[in-house]
Design a protein around this motif. Structure first.
Motif, PDB file in Angstrom:
ATOM      1  N   ARG A   1       8.399  -9.089  10.709  1.00 51.62           N
ATOM      2  CA  ARG A   1       7.090  -8.979  10.060  1.00 51.62           C
ATOM      3  C   ARG A   1       6.027  -8.444  11.012  1.00 51.62           C
ATOM      4  N   GLN A   2       6.216  -8.637  12.304  1.00 52.14           N
ATOM      5  CA  GLN A   2       5.281  -8.072  13.275  1.00 52.14           C
ATOM      6  C   GLN A   2       5.315  -6.552  13.215  1.00 52.14           C
ATOM      7  N   LYS A   3       6.523  -6.002  13.128  1.00 53.91           N
ATOM      8  CA  LYS A   3       6.667  -4.548  13.024  1.00 53.91           C
ATOM      9  C   LYS A   3       6.181  -4.058  11.665  1.00 53.91           C
ATOM     10  N   LEU A   4       6.448  -4.839  10.634  1.00 58.30           N
ATOM     11  CA  LEU A   4       6.004  -4.461   9.291  1.00 58.30           C
ATOM     12  C   LEU A   4       4.484  -4.378   9.220  1.00 58.30           C
ATOM     13  N   GLN A   5       3.817  -5.238   9.978  1.00 58.77           N
ATOM     14  CA  GLN A   5       2.357  -5.261   9.954  1.00 58.77           C
ATOM     15  C   GLN A   5       1.744  -3.966  10.488  1.00 58.77           C
TER      16      GLN A   5
ATOM     17  N   ARG B   1      -3.761  -8.146   9.716  1.00 58.13           N
ATOM     18  CA  ARG B   1      -4.082  -6.736   9.989  1.00 58.13           C
ATOM     19  C   ARG B   1      -3.358  -5.785   9.038  1.00 58.13           C
ATOM     20  N   LEU B   2      -2.575  -6.331   8.155  1.00 59.46           N
ATOM     21  CA  LEU B   2      -1.749  -5.511   7.271  1.00 59.46           C
ATOM     22  C   LEU B   2      -2.573  -4.507   6.473  1.00 59.46           C
ATOM     23  N   ARG B   3      -2.091  -3.274   6.431  1.00 59.89           N
ATOM     24  CA  ARG B   3      -2.667  -2.236   5.567  1.00 59.89           C
ATOM     25  C   ARG B   3      -1.864  -2.242   4.274  1.00 59.89           C
ATOM     26  N   LEU B   4      -2.501  -2.742   3.210  1.00 58.79           N
ATOM     27  CA  LEU B   4      -1.783  -2.992   1.959  1.00 58.79           C
ATOM     28  C   LEU B   4      -2.421  -2.246   0.799  1.00 58.79           C
ATOM     29  N   VAL B   5      -1.573  -1.614  -0.014  1.00 61.33           N
ATOM     30  CA  VAL B   5      -2.004  -1.014  -1.272  1.00 61.33           C
ATOM     31  C   VAL B   5      -1.187  -1.655  -2.390  1.00 61.33           C
ATOM     32  N   ARG B   6      -1.886  -2.195  -3.380  1.00 57.73           N
ATOM     33  CA  ARG B   6      -1.211  -2.749  -4.555  1.00 57.73           C
ATOM     34  C   ARG B   6      -1.234  -1.720  -5.679  1.00 57.73           C
ATOM     35  N   LEU B   7      -0.093  -1.523  -6.303  1.00 62.93           N
ATOM     36  CA  LEU B   7       0.019  -0.580  -7.423  1.00 62.93           C
ATOM     37  C   LEU B   7       0.450  -1.314  -8.683  1.00 62.93           C
ATOM     38  N   MET B   8      -0.040  -0.832  -9.809  1.00 61.26           N
ATOM     39  CA  MET B   8       0.418  -1.314 -11.109  1.00 61.26           C
ATOM     40  C   MET B   8       0.780  -0.097 -11.951  1.00 61.26           C
ATOM     41  N   PRO B   9       2.031   0.391 -11.802  1.00 59.39           N
ATOM     42  CA  PRO B   9       2.475   1.536 -12.607  1.00 59.39           C
ATOM     43  C   PRO B   9       2.963   1.065 -13.972  1.00 59.39           C
ATOM     44  N   ASN B  10       3.321   2.008 -14.817  1.00 61.07           N
ATOM     45  CA  ASN B  10       3.950   1.636 -16.092  1.00 61.07           C
ATOM     46  C   ASN B  10       5.181   2.511 -16.337  1.00 61.07           C
ATOM     47  N   THR B  11       5.948   2.149 -17.347  1.00 59.99           N
ATOM     48  CA  THR B  11       7.254   2.786 -17.535  1.00 59.99           C
ATOM     49  C   THR B  11       7.217   4.278 -17.866  1.00 59.99           C
TER      50      THR B  11
ATOM     51  N   ILE C   1       9.101   9.412 -16.743  1.00 62.77           N
ATOM     52  CA  ILE C   1       9.134  10.795 -17.236  1.00 62.77           C
ATOM     53  C   ILE C   1       7.897  11.567 -16.778  1.00 62.77           C
ATOM     54  N   GLU C   2       7.328  11.147 -15.639  1.00 59.84           N
ATOM     55  CA  GLU C   2       6.174  11.819 -15.024  1.00 59.84           C
ATOM     56  C   GLU C   2       4.916  11.731 -15.885  1.00 59.84           C
ATOM     57  N   ALA C   3       4.842  10.728 -16.752  1.00 62.97           N
ATOM     58  CA  ALA C   3       3.696  10.565 -17.632  1.00 62.97           C
ATOM     59  C   ALA C   3       3.075   9.183 -17.459  1.00 62.97           C
ATOM     60  N   GLY C   4       3.206   8.643 -16.263  1.00 58.26           N
ATOM     61  CA  GLY C   4       2.739   7.292 -16.008  1.00 58.26           C
ATOM     62  C   GLY C   4       1.239   7.183 -15.842  1.00 58.26           C
ATOM     63  N   MET C   5       0.768   5.940 -15.926  1.00 59.71           N
ATOM     64  CA  MET C   5      -0.610   5.595 -15.606  1.00 59.71           C
ATOM     65  C   MET C   5      -0.538   4.430 -14.630  1.00 59.71           C
ATOM     66  N   THR C   6      -1.001   4.657 -13.419  1.00 61.42           N
ATOM     67  CA  THR C   6      -0.899   3.652 -12.370  1.00 61.42           C
ATOM     68  C   THR C   6      -2.283   3.211 -11.927  1.00 61.42           C
ATOM     69  N   GLY C   7      -2.475   1.904 -11.863  1.00 60.76           N
ATOM     70  CA  GLY C   7      -3.676   1.353 -11.252  1.00 60.76           C
ATOM     71  C   GLY C   7      -3.403   1.113  -9.779  1.00 60.76           C
ATOM     72  N   ALA C   8      -4.391   1.356  -8.919  1.00 60.94           N
ATOM     73  CA  ALA C   8      -4.194   1.215  -7.479  1.00 60.94           C
ATOM     74  C   ALA C   8      -5.382   0.502  -6.848  1.00 60.94           C
ATOM     75  N   PHE C   9      -5.066  -0.365  -5.899  1.00 58.06           N
ATOM     76  CA  PHE C   9      -6.107  -1.063  -5.136  1.00 58.06           C
ATOM     77  C   PHE C   9      -5.736  -1.027  -3.661  1.00 58.06           C
ATOM     78  N   ALA C  10      -6.666  -0.581  -2.832  1.00 54.61           N
ATOM     79  CA  ALA C  10      -6.452  -0.516  -1.387  1.00 54.61           C
ATOM     80  C   ALA C  10      -7.111  -1.714  -0.722  1.00 54.61           C
ATOM     81  N   GLY C  11      -6.338  -2.448   0.069  1.00 49.78           N
ATOM     82  CA  GLY C  11      -6.872  -3.598   0.785  1.00 49.78           C
ATOM     83  C   GLY C  11      -7.885  -3.200   1.842  1.00 49.78           C
ATOM     84  N   GLU C  12      -8.531  -4.205   2.389  1.00 53.09           N
ATOM     85  CA  GLU C  12      -9.669  -3.973   3.285  1.00 53.09           C
ATOM     86  C   GLU C  12      -9.301  -3.261   4.584  1.00 53.09           C
ATOM     87  N   ASN C  13      -8.049  -3.307   5.005  1.00 45.04           N
ATOM     88  CA  ASN C  13      -7.648  -2.666   6.259  1.00 45.04           C
ATOM     89  C   ASN C  13      -7.216  -1.219   6.094  1.00 45.04           C
ATOM     90  N   CYS C  14      -7.182  -0.750   4.861  1.00 47.38           N
ATOM     91  CA  CYS C  14      -6.687   0.604   4.595  1.00 47.38           C
ATOM     92  C   CYS C  14      -7.724   1.661   4.951  1.00 47.38           C
TER      93      CYS C  14
END
Length: 282
Positions: free
Chosen positions: A90-94, A117-127, A131-144
């Motif tokens: 997890r140290q390397k993952l951070q 210190r983790l640089r995290l982005v949360r995504l909420m895609p859909n099915t 077929i390349e027609a998705g709608m994804t919500g995205a949130f970037a954490g404070e360290n990004c």
């Protein structure tokens, strides 16, 4: 917005390689990324072989090998996430950009388990991303950084559209509208098709009519709506006329309070997302 050219030297790794992860892999490859620049960790040799045959990516069973990549995409089931993270460095993952497509688990869980210190982005895609027609919500954490956001955008531009939300709570809003939304529309299409069958059509014909109507309506709405609810109402008015047939259906929806039914359903979806999130922050 013009799509950004992909960095051919960049490397992505997927921990978990289900349908959504595979859609993203395909999107990256379509943009010109060499399959060899993608690492995918799966549970079995058979699934690895299938993945390599389908996409040409480097498939492994050891999640730790994914840490060689620049960006790590977490795409496992929520109930196994903690065990997966406990098994790797997890140290390397951070030190990596971590992108998660796992629904319901808040950023606080990742910060507590991996590091602040983790640089995290949360995504909420859909099915429809499949077929390349998705709608994804995205949130970037404070360290990004801005570059981190661009990296996430590059990942997403191969599977459809993306909407960035300013607060993490916005991801739960997205989940209730577009993340779970395809099921709402499938259900509505199914109801229409079943009624068409009851009226005398074959189910196949009724379903075709319902699906094509939904597709055409969505395309027209996308072209003509402008984010103003009055514009959407004007599109409804184009189909309805006083004393006509369509107005009878719309009036029935109103008498039966369809708006309240939809409101209650989406609220229930949103409340469930909050409840799931709370189980990971206690």
């Amino acid at each position: 917005m013009e799509n950004k050219a992909i960095n051919s030297a960049y490397q992505y790794a997927f921990i978990g390689a289900g349908n959504m992860a595979q859609a993203m892999m395909a999107g990256l490859i379509r943009q010109g990324l060499a399959p060899a620049r993608i690492i995918a960790s799966t549970k079995t040799v058979a699934s690895s072989e299938k993945l390599t045959a389908s996409f040409g990516v480097k498939a492994v069973q050891d999640n730790s090998l994914c840490l060689d990549a620049d960006t790590i995409i977490l795409a496992v089931k929520p109930q196994v996430l903690k065990a997966v993270l406990n098994e790797i460095d997890r140290q390397k993952l951070q030190e990596k950009l971590v992108i998660t497509v796992i629904a319901g688990i808040p950023a606080a869980f990742y910060y507590d388990l991996i590091g602040s210190r983790l640089r995290l982005v949360r995504l909420m895609p859909n099915t429809p991303s499949l077929i390349e027609a998705g709608m994804t919500g995205a949130f970037a954490g404070e360290n990004c950084s801005a570059d981190d956001r661009e990296t996430a955008k590059t990942l997403l531009q191969g599977i459809g559209q993306c909407l960035w939300v300013q607060t993490e709570q916005g991801i739960d809003y997205v989940n209730a509208i577009s993340g779970s939304g395809p099921a709402y529309f499938y259900y509505f299409i199914q109801c229409i098709a079943k009624k068409g069958e009851a009226l005398g059509l074959s189910y196949e014909d009724a379903e075709t009519l319902a699906i094509q109507t939904a597709l055409g309506t969505s395309q027209l709405c996308l072209e003509q709506s402008d984010g103003n609810p009055e514009r959407l109402q004007s599109l409804i008015d184009q189909v309805t006329s006083k004393g006509g047939t369509t107005i009878e259906a719309i009036d029935s929806f109103k008498r039966n309070n369809l708006s309240a039914i939809v409101d209650e359903a989406i609220q229930a979806c949103y409340d469930r997302a909050l409840a799931i999130g709370e189980t990971y922050t206690k």
